[in-house]
Design a protein around this motif. Structure first.
Motif, mmCIF file in Angstrom:
data_model
loop_
_atom_site.group_PDB
_atom_site.id
_atom_site.type_symbol
_atom_site.label_atom_id
_atom_site.label_comp_id
_atom_site.label_asym_id
_atom_site.label_seq_id
_atom_site.Cartn_x
_atom_site.Cartn_y
_atom_site.Cartn_z
ATOM 1 N N PHE A 4 -53.866 70.389 60.223
ATOM 2 C CA PHE A 4 -54.688 70.924 59.568
ATOM 3 C C PHE A 4 -53.877 71.902 58.385
ATOM 4 C CE2 PHE A 4 -59.119 72.591 59.135
ATOM 5 C CZ PHE A 4 -59.151 73.050 57.642
ATOM 6 N N VAL A 5 -53.470 71.424 57.169
ATOM 7 C CA VAL A 5 -52.785 72.032 56.175
ATOM 8 C C VAL A 5 -53.665 72.970 55.404
ATOM 9 C CG1 VAL A 5 -50.851 71.562 54.463
ATOM 10 C CG2 VAL A 5 -50.749 70.206 56.874
ATOM 11 N N ALA A 6 -53.137 73.969 54.602
ATOM 12 C CA ALA A 6 -53.588 74.461 53.608
ATOM 13 C C ALA A 6 -52.911 74.764 52.427
ATOM 14 C CB ALA A 6 -54.364 75.880 53.975
ATOM 15 N N ILE A 7 -53.304 74.254 51.253
ATOM 16 C CA ILE A 7 -52.403 74.792 50.155
ATOM 17 C C ILE A 7 -52.811 75.987 49.361
ATOM 18 C CG2 ILE A 7 -51.648 73.763 48.080
ATOM 19 C CD1 ILE A 7 -51.354 70.980 49.311
ATOM 20 N N VAL A 8 -52.392 77.031 49.259
ATOM 21 C CA VAL A 8 -52.899 78.000 48.578
ATOM 22 C C VAL A 8 -51.954 78.155 47.157
ATOM 23 C CG1 VAL A 8 -53.767 79.347 50.484
ATOM 24 C CG2 VAL A 8 -51.432 79.651 49.531
ATOM 25 N N GLY A 9 -52.908 78.640 46.176
ATOM 26 C CA GLY A 9 -52.200 78.693 44.740
ATOM 27 C C GLY A 9 -53.185 79.511 43.797
ATOM 28 N N PHE A 10 -52.833 79.862 42.722
ATOM 29 C CA PHE A 10 -53.576 80.177 41.645
ATOM 30 C C PHE A 10 -54.683 79.566 41.090
ATOM 31 C CE2 PHE A 10 -49.974 82.966 41.637
ATOM 32 C CZ PHE A 10 -50.046 84.061 41.987
ATOM 33 N N THR A 11 -55.707 79.976 40.593
ATOM 34 C CA THR A 11 -56.540 78.991 39.976
ATOM 35 C C THR A 11 -55.613 78.520 38.755
ATOM 36 O OG1 THR A 11 -57.501 80.938 38.661
ATOM 37 C CG2 THR A 11 -58.903 80.073 40.364
ATOM 38 N N GLY A 12 -56.139 76.954 38.554
ATOM 39 C CA GLY A 12 -55.337 76.565 37.106
ATOM 40 C C GLY A 12 -53.820 76.121 37.577
ATOM 41 N N SER A 13 -53.441 76.137 38.843
ATOM 42 C CA SER A 13 -52.098 75.633 39.048
ATOM 43 C C SER A 13 -51.998 74.318 39.364
ATOM 44 C CB SER A 13 -51.624 76.691 40.328
ATOM 45 O OG SER A 13 -52.427 76.455 41.511
ATOM 46 N N GLY A 14 -53.077 73.265 39.383
ATOM 47 C CA GLY A 14 -52.974 72.050 39.636
ATOM 48 C C GLY A 14 -53.001 71.555 40.998
ATOM 49 N N LYS A 15 -54.198 72.453 41.703
ATOM 50 C CA LYS A 15 -54.652 72.158 43.065
ATOM 51 C C LYS A 15 -55.400 70.863 43.000
ATOM 52 C CE LYS A 15 -56.289 76.082 43.778
ATOM 53 N NZ LYS A 15 -56.191 77.301 43.062
ATOM 54 N N THR A 16 -56.510 70.786 42.149
ATOM 55 C CA THR A 16 -57.516 69.960 42.026
ATOM 56 C C THR A 16 -56.652 68.684 41.571
ATOM 57 O OG1 THR A 16 -59.240 71.366 41.564
ATOM 58 C CG2 THR A 16 -59.596 68.998 40.957
ATOM 59 N N THR A 17 -55.917 68.591 40.740
ATOM 60 C CA THR A 17 -55.177 67.388 40.408
ATOM 61 C C THR A 17 -54.387 66.905 41.634
ATOM 62 O OG1 THR A 17 -54.670 68.318 38.300
ATOM 63 C CG2 THR A 17 -53.372 66.464 38.839
ATOM 64 N N LEU A 18 -53.737 67.531 42.453
ATOM 65 C CA LEU A 18 -53.002 67.238 43.624
ATOM 66 C C LEU A 18 -53.958 66.584 44.666
ATOM 67 C CD1 LEU A 18 -50.589 67.261 45.128
ATOM 68 C CD2 LEU A 18 -51.130 69.483 46.373
ATOM 69 N N ILE A 19 -55.138 67.174 44.824
ATOM 70 C CA ILE A 19 -55.832 66.647 45.768
ATOM 71 C C ILE A 19 -56.775 65.261 45.278
ATOM 72 C CG2 ILE A 19 -58.456 67.685 45.307
ATOM 73 C CD1 ILE A 19 -57.902 68.346 48.645
ATOM 74 N N ASN A 20 -57.033 65.174 43.961
ATOM 75 C CA ASN A 20 -57.414 63.897 43.403
ATOM 76 C C ASN A 20 -56.566 62.833 43.418
ATOM 77 O OD1 ASN A 20 -60.051 65.125 42.758
ATOM 78 N ND2 ASN A 20 -59.535 65.373 40.479
ATOM 79 N N LEU A 21 -55.286 63.189 43.200
ATOM 80 C CA LEU A 21 -54.091 62.013 43.502
ATOM 81 C C LEU A 21 -54.242 61.614 45.000
ATOM 82 C CD1 LEU A 21 -51.070 63.712 41.882
ATOM 83 C CD2 LEU A 21 -51.799 61.358 41.220
ATOM 84 N N ILE A 22 -54.243 62.465 46.093
ATOM 85 C CA ILE A 22 -54.327 62.041 47.405
ATOM 86 C C ILE A 22 -55.791 61.371 47.622
ATOM 87 C CG2 ILE A 22 -54.309 62.905 49.783
ATOM 88 C CD1 ILE A 22 -52.813 65.082 48.702
ATOM 89 N N ALA A 23 -56.670 61.863 47.009
ATOM 90 C CA ALA A 23 -58.063 60.901 47.273
ATOM 91 C C ALA A 23 -57.809 59.660 46.625
ATOM 92 C CB ALA A 23 -59.160 61.680 46.633
ATOM 93 N N GLY A 24 -57.022 59.212 45.589
ATOM 94 C CA GLY A 24 -57.006 58.071 44.932
ATOM 95 C C GLY A 24 -58.018 58.045 43.410
ATOM 96 N N LEU A 25 -58.509 59.175 43.272
ATOM 97 C CA LEU A 25 -59.392 59.393 41.924
ATOM 98 C C LEU A 25 -58.488 59.042 40.618
ATOM 99 C CD1 LEU A 25 -61.632 61.936 43.126
ATOM 100 C CD2 LEU A 25 -62.308 59.637 42.713
ATOM 101 N N ILE A 26 -57.337 59.625 40.968
ATOM 102 C CA ILE A 26 -56.200 59.449 39.678
ATOM 103 C C ILE A 26 -54.913 58.928 40.376
ATOM 104 C CG2 ILE A 26 -57.312 61.165 38.025
ATOM 105 C CD1 ILE A 26 -55.325 63.219 39.150
ATOM 106 N N GLU A 27 -54.038 58.488 39.324
ATOM 107 C CA GLU A 27 -52.723 57.890 39.862
ATOM 108 C C GLU A 27 -51.543 58.704 39.307
ATOM 109 O OE1 GLU A 27 -52.561 53.723 38.632
ATOM 110 O OE2 GLU A 27 -54.045 53.115 39.761
ATOM 111 N N PRO A 28 -50.654 58.705 40.189
ATOM 112 C CA PRO A 28 -49.566 59.620 39.595
ATOM 113 C C PRO A 28 -48.796 58.936 38.714
ATOM 114 C CG PRO A 28 -49.067 58.582 41.771
ATOM 115 C CD PRO A 28 -50.580 58.395 41.420
ATOM 116 N N ASP A 29 -47.974 59.383 37.851
ATOM 117 C CA ASP A 29 -47.285 58.922 36.375
ATOM 118 C C ASP A 29 -46.001 58.390 37.375
ATOM 119 O OD1 ASP A 29 -49.198 60.036 34.839
ATOM 120 O OD2 ASP A 29 -47.945 61.927 34.234
ATOM 121 N N SER A 30 -45.661 59.112 38.062
ATOM 122 C CA SER A 30 -44.562 58.966 38.859
ATOM 123 C C SER A 30 -44.308 59.059 40.180
ATOM 124 C CB SER A 30 -43.089 58.898 38.173
ATOM 125 O OG SER A 30 -42.807 60.533 38.237
#
Lengths: 279, 362
Positions: free
Chosen positions: A35-61
């Protein structure tokens, strides 16, 4: 081989001058059952990170590997609980959950589906509201439905994108415990994104701070070696908990200070004007 | 019972009756009496003022008209004829009534006349059907066509004919506009490539549509035995009114909340399921708004189209009354105007009820 692995993942939005690099060289390894938690400030790219893992968006590289294979699009194996609930307002609580169950388990008999859905609605204590529409529910209740919907899909990896971010402190505490209770039934791998350090330390086995974006990277891992089940009140007097929490907060404060120090203060050159002299 | 009535009344958009219902139930008499007065009496007062204004305006117009008539008689036929005419007008005789805006009472009288006429005509029709029942049975058995009643339609018959035409047109516009709107909403390429059609044809006047449709229908149905004027008018109504639904549907479909699309992605719904389970339900409110506009536009243009297409209905009723210029024609036209307005209002309310029943609201 790690269960979920991110290798040098970069992601940016926009093009040309307006290009902002949100994530840069993200490396992350999560083992099965962690069970891993990633903590960070708002606007630090957390949602982008989780959308990448979910497959909703694709990484550039870089690569996102799930069980050793690069992910392609979304999958029922990776369930996601959205920050803003994302319930379908025209369906009742029951139908919202049932729709997910029916699509994930298309071969189930109606009876099985009904039992499964009802059991998950009961787990989040919403049996009394099963036939209400989302707009008739409070924020906490809506998020419970979202939790039930995702967990009823029986995902192997549970992704949580600040699921409790919009809730008041009391509801938040209750839901944290509810989610932990359901999770502990079969201890699936879980990734929680949050801006609340206490929440991360209370819920997770491992807390990783996200250095704020743009160009966000992951900070050092903090292992939380506190026995489960954890008791919230007792935890407040646990030295280990206090020490961990303080060191994470210190780390975040430090990078926060770095961030403000790093910003250039742009100076405006004032025009050289002399007031007219009337004599 | 009381709560139920209030709920129903609110549902059909007559919420202003709520204090009256509460008052009748004897609940908080003072407060509800005040509310009822505010919400019902004052609007009724405005109706009263409207009628008063109408009465005085029609009086004024009629005076002007009669003075002009007397003046003309004086010049053309001499003082004796003028005096005679003046007396005749003062006596209120139909033969010399000034032909201007009818007064409210005259309109009510015309309504009564139209109703009596309807009763008379329908009894005639019933008699006819009874009389020819046996003959028709025989003719049918022999394989011949029935003898149909071909008498003059009454005002009420005209209303139903108009409703039939408007529903046929409305149905046509649903059949065309909703699927088209969904297609255009789903694909940006289609939307940009067909945008010009929407933009150019949307503002075209009903009259032009009617002419276009009649050009085409006349040729296609040249040898088919159908009521061509009905076909022409309902197709024109449909084509005139479908644009609101088309535009609203494509806007609704193309602007589905990103959250719902994410849900569809996470659940890995197929295209078909995505459209029917996510996109359509979420754009239902907008589609219905479009349909409401479509129906009211359809009703509005229908009158003009019937008037021009010689198709039976309220429009042709108005036109015939205007042409025949009998003493109570003007009153009958005003009756038709109110009936058209009331039916339009009712149609909109019915659509609103459907909208409330079938869509979610945030």
């Amino acid at each position: 081989m790690a269960y979920l692995e991110l290798k040098n993942v970069c992601k940016s939005y926009g093009e040309g001058k307006n290009k902002t690099e949100v994530l840069r060289n993200i490396n992350l390894k999560i083992e099965e059952g962690e069970f891993v938690a990633i903590v960070g400030f708002t606007g630090s790219g957390k949602t982008t990170l989780i959308n990448l893992i979910a497959g909703l968006i694709e990484p550039d590289s870089g690569q996102v590997l799930f069980k050793g294979k690069p992910i392609q699009g979304t999958s029922h194996e990776r369930g996601i609980i959205f920050q803003n609930y994302s319930l379908l307002p025209w369906l009742t609580v029951y139908d919202n959950v049932a729709m997910a169950v029916k699509t994930v388990f298309p071969n189930w008999k109606p009876k099985e589906v009904e039992e499964h859905v009802n059991s998950f609605i009961a787990k989040v204590n919403l049996s009394h509201a099963a036939h209400k529409k989302p707009k008739e529910l409070s924020g906490g209740m809506r998020q419970r439905v979202a939790v039930a919907r995702t967990l009823a899909m029986k995902p192997e990896l549970i992704l949580m994108d600040e699921p409790l971010g919009a809730l008041d402190a009391l509801t938040r505490g209750n839901l944290q415990e509810e989610i932990l209770n359901i999770w502990s039934e079969d201890k699936r791998t879980a990734l929680l994104i949050t801006n609340d350090v206490d929440e991360g330390v209370f819920m997770a086995d491992k807390v990783i701070p996200l250095r704020p974006g743009p160009k966000a990277t992951l900070g050092p891992e903090f292992d939380i070696k506190i026995d489960r089940p954890r008791d919230k009140t007792a935890l407040n007097h646990n030295d280990n908990f206090k020490k961990l929490r303080n060191s994470i907060i210190e780390y975040l404060m430090e990078i926060g200070a770095e961030r403000t120090a790093g910003q250039e203060v742009s100076a405006y050159e004032l025009p050289d004007l002399v007031p007219l002299q009337f004599s | 019972m009381k709560t139920m009535t209030i709920k129903t009344v609110k549902f059909i958009g007559l919420g202003y009756l709520e204090p009256l219902i509460r008052l009748i139930a004897g609940e908080e008499v003072k407060k509800n009496a005040k509310e009822a007065f505010k919400k019902i009496m004052i609007p009724l007062l405005s109706v009263f003022f409207f009628i008063l204004l109408w009465q005085s305006f029609s009086d004024y117009l009629n005076n002007v008209e009669s003075e002009m008539k007397i003046e003309k008689a004086l010049q053309d036929q001499g003082p004796e004829a003028a005096k005679k005419l003046e007396e005749c007008i003062a006596s209120g005789d139909i033969s010399c009534r000034p032909n201007s805006l009818p007064s409210p009472l005259m309109v009510v009288g015309a309504l009564g006349k139209l109703w009596d006429d309807h009763l008379l005509l329908s009894s005639k029709k019933a008699d006819f059907i009874q009389q020819y029942a046996a003959v028709n049975e025989e003719r049918l058995a022999k394989g011949e066509t029935e003898i149909k009643y071909t008498g003059r339609p009454s005002f009420v018959d005209q209303i139903f004919t108009s409703l039939k035409t408007v529903f046929a047109g409305f149905l046509l516009s649903i059949i065309i506009a909703i699927p088209m709107g969904i297609l255009l909403g789903l694909s940006e390429t289609l939307r940009t490539s067909f945008n010009w059609i929407v933009q150019i044809f949307k503002p075209v006047s009903p009259v032009v549509w009617l002419l276009l449709v009649s050009m085409i229908v006349k040729t296609i149905l040249a040898n088919v035995d159908v009521e061509k004027s009905f076909v022409i008018s309902f197709i024109s109504v449909g084509l005139c009114s479908m644009w609101a639904t088309l535009v609203n549907t494509s806007a609704g479909v193309s602007s589905v909340d990103k959250d719902y699309i994410n849900v569809a992605k996470v659940l890995q719904l197929g295209t078909y399921q995505k459209i029917f389970k996510i996109i359509l339900p979420s754009s239902f409110p907008m589609i219905f708004t479009g349909l409401r506009i479509t129906l009211s536009v359809a009703w509005m243009v229908l009158i003009a189209i019937e008037l021009l297409a010689q198709s039976p209905g309220l429009g042709s009723f108005v036109w015939e009354e205007f042409q025949n210029g009998s003493s109570d024609s003007n009153s009958k036209i005003i009756v038709a105007m109110f009936v058209i307005g009331l039916i339009g209002f009712m149609l909109d309310r019915i659509m609103m009820i459907f909208q409330k029943l079938l869509t979610f609201n945030n």
